[in-house]
Write a protein that holds these residues in place. Structure first.
Motif, PDB file in Angstrom:
ATOM      1  N   TYR A  55      33.281 -32.253  -7.958  1.00  0.00           N
ATOM      2  CA  TYR A  55      34.375 -32.290  -6.989  1.00  0.00           C
ATOM      3  C   TYR A  55      35.544 -31.438  -7.464  1.00  0.00           C
ATOM      4  O   TYR A  55      35.696 -31.158  -8.660  1.00  0.00           O
ATOM      5  CB  TYR A  55      34.887 -33.735  -6.814  1.00  0.00           C
ATOM      6  N   SER A  56      36.373 -31.061  -6.500  1.00  0.00           N
ATOM      7  CA  SER A  56      37.695 -30.545  -6.827  1.00  0.00           C
ATOM      8  C   SER A  56      38.703 -31.635  -6.477  1.00  0.00           C
ATOM      9  O   SER A  56      38.444 -32.489  -5.622  1.00  0.00           O
ATOM     10  CB  SER A  56      38.003 -29.264  -6.056  1.00  0.00           C
ATOM     11  N   MET A  57      39.852 -31.605  -7.139  1.00  0.00           N
ATOM     12  CA  MET A  57      40.836 -32.661  -6.968  1.00  0.00           C
ATOM     13  C   MET A  57      42.225 -32.034  -6.958  1.00  0.00           C
ATOM     14  O   MET A  57      42.544 -31.183  -7.790  1.00  0.00           O
ATOM     15  CB  MET A  57      40.696 -33.676  -8.107  1.00  0.00           C
ATOM     16  N   THR A  58      43.052 -32.441  -6.007  1.00  0.00           N
ATOM     17  CA  THR A  58      44.401 -31.896  -5.875  1.00  0.00           C
ATOM     18  C   THR A  58      45.405 -32.840  -6.515  1.00  0.00           C
ATOM     19  O   THR A  58      45.467 -34.024  -6.170  1.00  0.00           O
ATOM     20  CB  THR A  58      44.769 -31.687  -4.394  1.00  0.00           C
ATOM     21  N   LEU A  59      46.191 -32.320  -7.452  1.00  0.00           N
ATOM     22  CA  LEU A  59      47.212 -33.115  -8.129  1.00  0.00           C
ATOM     23  C   LEU A  59      48.475 -33.183  -7.277  1.00  0.00           C
ATOM     24  O   LEU A  59      48.916 -32.178  -6.729  1.00  0.00           O
ATOM     25  CB  LEU A  59      47.541 -32.506  -9.485  1.00  0.00           C
ATOM     26  N   GLU A  60      49.054 -34.354  -7.170  1.00  0.00           N
ATOM     27  CA  GLU A  60      50.320 -34.506  -6.449  1.00  0.00           C
ATOM     28  C   GLU A  60      51.476 -33.946  -7.284  1.00  0.00           C
ATOM     29  O   GLU A  60      52.374 -33.303  -6.762  1.00  0.00           O
ATOM     30  CB  GLU A  60      50.543 -35.980  -6.118  1.00  0.00           C
ATOM     31  N   ASP A  61      51.451 -34.205  -8.584  1.00  0.00           N
ATOM     32  CA  ASP A  61      52.406 -33.621  -9.531  1.00  0.00           C
ATOM     33  C   ASP A  61      51.581 -33.028 -10.660  1.00  0.00           C
ATOM     34  O   ASP A  61      51.042 -33.759 -11.502  1.00  0.00           O
ATOM     35  CB  ASP A  61      53.362 -34.700 -10.054  1.00  0.00           C
ATOM     36  N   ASN A  62      51.474 -31.696 -10.680  1.00  0.00           N
ATOM     37  CA  ASN A  62      50.554 -31.082 -11.646  1.00  0.00           C
ATOM     38  C   ASN A  62      51.123 -30.977 -13.058  1.00  0.00           C
ATOM     39  O   ASN A  62      50.511 -30.349 -13.926  1.00  0.00           O
ATOM     40  CB  ASN A  62      50.090 -29.713 -11.159  1.00  0.00           C
ATOM     41  N   THR A  63      52.266 -31.613 -13.315  1.00  0.00           N
ATOM     42  CA  THR A  63      52.783 -31.682 -14.681  1.00  0.00           C
ATOM     43  C   THR A  63      52.400 -32.996 -15.354  1.00  0.00           C
ATOM     44  O   THR A  63      52.635 -33.167 -16.548  1.00  0.00           O
ATOM     45  CB  THR A  63      54.318 -31.546 -14.707  1.00  0.00           C
ATOM     46  N   LYS A  64      51.811 -33.928 -14.568  1.00  0.00           N
ATOM     47  CA  LYS A  64      51.450 -35.238 -15.102  1.00  0.00           C
ATOM     48  C   LYS A  64      49.951 -35.468 -14.999  1.00  0.00           C
ATOM     49  O   LYS A  64      49.310 -35.038 -14.033  1.00  0.00           O
ATOM     50  CB  LYS A  64      52.191 -36.344 -14.355  1.00  0.00           C
ATOM     51  N   SER A  65      49.409 -36.167 -15.985  1.00  0.00           N
ATOM     52  CA  SER A  65      47.979 -36.461 -15.996  1.00  0.00           C
ATOM     53  C   SER A  65      47.646 -37.526 -14.959  1.00  0.00           C
ATOM     54  O   SER A  65      48.316 -38.561 -14.895  1.00  0.00           O
ATOM     55  CB  SER A  65      47.547 -36.955 -17.376  1.00  0.00           C
ATOM     56  N   PRO A  66      46.625 -37.297 -14.146  1.00  0.00           N
ATOM     57  CA  PRO A  66      46.185 -38.355 -13.223  1.00  0.00           C
ATOM     58  C   PRO A  66      45.475 -39.463 -13.990  1.00  0.00           C
ATOM     59  O   PRO A  66      44.949 -39.236 -15.090  1.00  0.00           O
ATOM     60  CB  PRO A  66      45.228 -37.616 -12.291  1.00  0.00           C
ATOM     61  N   THR A  67      45.468 -40.648 -13.431  1.00  0.00           N
ATOM     62  CA  THR A  67      44.801 -41.787 -14.066  1.00  0.00           C
ATOM     63  C   THR A  67      43.947 -42.521 -13.036  1.00  0.00           C
ATOM     64  O   THR A  67      44.155 -42.385 -11.833  1.00  0.00           O
ATOM     65  CB  THR A  67      45.827 -42.770 -14.666  1.00  0.00           C
ATOM     66  N   LEU A  68      43.005 -43.308 -13.523  1.00  0.00           N
ATOM     67  CA  LEU A  68      42.127 -44.077 -12.639  1.00  0.00           C
ATOM     68  C   LEU A  68      42.930 -45.130 -11.896  1.00  0.00           C
ATOM     69  O   LEU A  68      43.690 -45.889 -12.495  1.00  0.00           O
ATOM     70  CB  LEU A  68      41.028 -44.739 -13.467  1.00  0.00           C
ATOM     71  N   ALA A  69      42.764 -45.166 -10.568  1.00  0.00           N
ATOM     72  CA  ALA A  69      43.464 -46.157  -9.740  1.00  0.00           C
ATOM     73  C   ALA A  69      42.538 -47.305  -9.371  1.00  0.00           C
ATOM     74  O   ALA A  69      42.876 -48.477  -9.542  1.00  0.00           O
ATOM     75  CB  ALA A  69      44.026 -45.503  -8.485  1.00  0.00           C
ATOM     76  N   SER A  70      41.354 -46.994  -8.854  1.00  0.00           N
ATOM     77  CA  SER A  70      40.415 -48.032  -8.451  1.00  0.00           C
ATOM     78  C   SER A  70      39.009 -47.446  -8.385  1.00  0.00           C
ATOM     79  O   SER A  70      38.831 -46.229  -8.328  1.00  0.00           O
ATOM     80  CB  SER A  70      40.799 -48.618  -7.084  1.00  0.00           C
ATOM     81  N   TYR A  71      38.026 -48.322  -8.376  1.00  0.00           N
ATOM     82  CA  TYR A  71      36.634 -47.888  -8.239  1.00  0.00           C
ATOM     83  C   TYR A  71      35.792 -49.063  -7.769  1.00  0.00           C
ATOM     84  O   TYR A  71      36.196 -50.221  -7.880  1.00  0.00           O
ATOM     85  CB  TYR A  71      36.088 -47.327  -9.563  1.00  0.00           C
ATOM     86  N   ALA A  72      34.614 -48.744  -7.233  1.00  0.00           N
ATOM     87  CA  ALA A  72      33.669 -49.771  -6.792  1.00  0.00           C
ATOM     88  C   ALA A  72      32.278 -49.374  -7.261  1.00  0.00           C
ATOM     89  O   ALA A  72      31.841 -48.234  -7.055  1.00  0.00           O
ATOM     90  CB  ALA A  72      33.693 -49.918  -5.271  1.00  0.00           C
TER      91      ALA A  72
END
Length: 276
Positions: A55-72
Motif C-alpha cells: 500500500y501507499s499511505m498519506t501522512l497528515e503531518d509528515n514531520t511526525k511518525s504515524p502510529t497504530l490506531a486500531s486493527y481487527a
C-alpha cells in the motif's frame, strides 16, 4: 462377456479433486487474516483489503511518525508493527506483520508524502509499542528510565519505539526470553544529526498469563492489564497501610491520655526544701 468399468477412474479422479478443493478452502478459512487496520496521522490510500499486501499511505503531518490506531484480526494471531527505513535510516513506511502458529503474513505501507530529509538534534521518543506490554510511566521528554510490564509467561518480546521526529532512527527490539527473565533493555534513539539518547526499559512480569491478557484486551472499555496488579494497588497492601495508619493514631491518642493522667507531685506554690 463382462463389460469394463470405463468410467470408474475418471469419476474417482473428479471426486478426489473436489475433495482436495474443499479441504484447501477449509484450510484457507482457518488461516488468520488481518481484516482491518488504521493509523494515527496517516490514511491508507484506497482503503485496506486483507488480500492486498502493498500500500501507499498519506501522512497528515509528515514531520511526525504515524502510529497504530486500531486493527481487527480474524482468528488467533498477533500483530507486530515496525518502521521501514532507507539506507540513510530515513523513515519511509510501516510494516505490519500478522503472526500466527503456522506462519505469518506481512503488509507494507509506504509513505506517499515522506518528509524532506532534515538534519536536527531531536533524539526523543514519543511512545513505545509492545504487543503485550505496558510502559510506565508514559513516555515523556524528561524520563529515560521506564518499566515495561509483560505477562508472566511471555517469551517473545517485540518492541517498536516511535520517534518524535520522523527523521530520527530507533532500531526495533526482538528478543526471545525465558519465562523467568526480567532484563533491562536499552533502546537508543538517534537524531538525524547523530546525537544519541538512551532509554532504559526494566522488564517487570505481572501475575497474569498471555491468554488472560488477551481475554482482558478483548473486553469493551479495556485500558490496561496492569491495573490492580501493582503492589500499591493490591488489597493486602491497602490493609497493611490502613493498619499502620490506625496504629499511629492509637499511639498518639494513648500518649495524649497518658500525659493527662500523670500528676505533678509538687505544688507549684511549695517552697524549695533546700535553700541556696
Amino acid at each position: 462377456m463382462r463389460r469394463k468399468p470405463i468410467f470408474i477412474f475418471p469419476c474417482v479422479t473428479v471426486f478426489i479433486f473436489v475433495c482436495l478443493i474443499q479441504i484447501c478452502a477449509f484450510a484457507q478459512e482457518d488461516i488468520p487474516s488481518l481484516e482491518a487496520i488504521s493509523f494515527k496521522n496517516a490514511v491508507v490510500d484506497g482503503g485496506f483489503s486483507s488480500d492486498v499486501h502493498e500500500y501507499s499511505m498519506t501522512l497528515e503531518d509528515n514531520t511526525k511518525s504515524p502510529t497504530l490506531a486500531s486493527y481487527a484480526v480474524r482468528g488467533e494471531a498477533d500483530i507486530f508493527i515496525n518502521y521501514l527505513y532507507d539506507n540513510a535510516n530515513h523513515q519511509e513506511g510501516i510494516v505490519a506483520t500478522l503472526q500466527f502458529e503456522t506462519g505469518s503474513v506481512i503488509y507494507h505501507f509506504l509513505y506517499r508524502n515522506p518528509a524532506p530529509y532534515d538534519i536536527n538534534s531531536n533524539n526523543r521518543l514519543s511512545s513505545v509499542y509492545c504487543t503485550y506490554g505496558v510502559i510506565m510511566p508514559a513516555v515523556n521528554d524528561s524520563d529515560t528510565q521506564y518499566k515495561l510490564y509483560i505477562p508472566s509467561d511471555l517469551k517473545q518480546l517485540k518492541i517498536t519505539s516511535v520517534t518524535q521526529d520522523i527523521n530520527a532512527y530507533c532500531a526495533p527490539v526482538d528478543l526471545v526470553l525465558n519465562s523467568d527473565q526480567t532484563p533491562q533493555i536499552t533502546v537508543s534513539c538517534v537524531a538525524s544529526n547523530g546525537e544519541i539518547r538512551n532509554y532504559f526499559l526494566k522488564i517487570k512480569r505481572v501475575d497474569k498469563t498471555v491468554e488472560q491478557v488477551k481475554a482482558e484486551m478483548a473486553q469493551p472499555g479495556y485500558t490496561s492489564f496492569v491495573d490492580g496488579t501493582l503492589l500499591y494497588q493490591k488489597p493486602e497492601f491497602l490493609v497493611v497501610i490502613s493498619s499502620c495508619a490506625a496504629g499511629i493514631v492509637i499511639l498518639v491518642l494513648l500518649w495524649r491520655i497518658t500525659r493527662k493522667l500523670i500528676v505533678n507531685p509538687y505544688d507549684k506554690d511549695e517552697k524549695s526544701f533546700y535553700r541556696d
